[in-house]
Design a protein around this motif. Sequence first.
Motif, short mmCIF file in Angstrom:
data_model
loop_
_atom_site.label_atom_id
_atom_site.label_comp_id
_atom_site.label_asym_id
_atom_site.label_seq_id
_atom_site.Cartn_x
_atom_site.Cartn_y
_atom_site.Cartn_z
N ALA A 17 -23.04 22.66 48.14
CA ALA A 17 -24.22 22.37 48.00
C ALA A 17 -24.92 21.91 49.19
CB ALA A 17 -24.54 21.27 46.61
N ARG A 18 -26.27 22.16 49.29
CA ARG A 18 -27.04 21.91 50.48
C ARG A 18 -27.08 20.57 50.89
NH1 ARG A 18 -33.69 23.47 51.53
NH2 ARG A 18 -33.88 21.71 52.91
N ILE A 37 -33.05 31.58 52.32
CA ILE A 37 -33.37 32.89 52.04
C ILE A 37 -32.90 33.24 50.69
CG2 ILE A 37 -32.67 33.66 54.41
CD1 ILE A 37 -29.93 34.60 52.98
N ALA A 38 -33.49 34.35 50.18
CA ALA A 38 -33.42 34.79 48.77
C ALA A 38 -31.71 35.44 48.82
CB ALA A 38 -34.23 35.92 48.22
N GLN A 46 -26.93 26.40 47.23
CA GLN A 46 -25.82 26.61 47.90
C GLN A 46 -25.93 27.16 49.26
OE1 GLN A 46 -22.55 28.17 45.84
NE2 GLN A 46 -22.35 26.76 44.17
N VAL A 47 -24.82 26.74 50.15
CA VAL A 47 -24.80 27.41 51.62
C VAL A 47 -24.19 28.96 51.14
CG1 VAL A 47 -23.65 27.18 53.81
CG2 VAL A 47 -24.70 25.21 52.54
N ARG A 70 -32.02 30.74 48.07
CA ARG A 70 -32.94 30.14 47.11
C ARG A 70 -32.99 31.11 45.79
NH1 ARG A 70 -37.27 31.48 51.24
NH2 ARG A 70 -37.36 33.51 50.40
N GLY A 71 -31.59 31.50 45.74
CA GLY A 71 -31.54 32.40 44.19
C GLY A 71 -32.09 34.02 44.70
N ALA A 72 -31.92 34.54 43.30
CA ALA A 72 -32.15 36.17 43.37
C ALA A 72 -33.54 36.36 43.90
CB ALA A 72 -31.69 36.70 42.06
#
Length: 75
Positions: A17-18, A37-38, A46-47, A70-72
Amino acid sequence: AAPAAGAIAVPNLVGVARADAQARLQDAGLTSVIVEIANATVPAGQVASQQPAAGTRLNRGENVTLIVSRGAPRN
């Protein structure tokens, strides 16, 4: 003379986790740079990847770039 290899081995932060990744770098004496980034395969926050790679030796205060999902992507 070229600088000697650094004293600090970069931890493996992929999948972390970031906030945890940033804390681990801070504890190690390194500076985190966040790039978001997406990413459809890595959960948001998450990294997804890092630069330089885990095990690279750096000097105190040097930067480690964390590519954070950033997710999908939204269509």
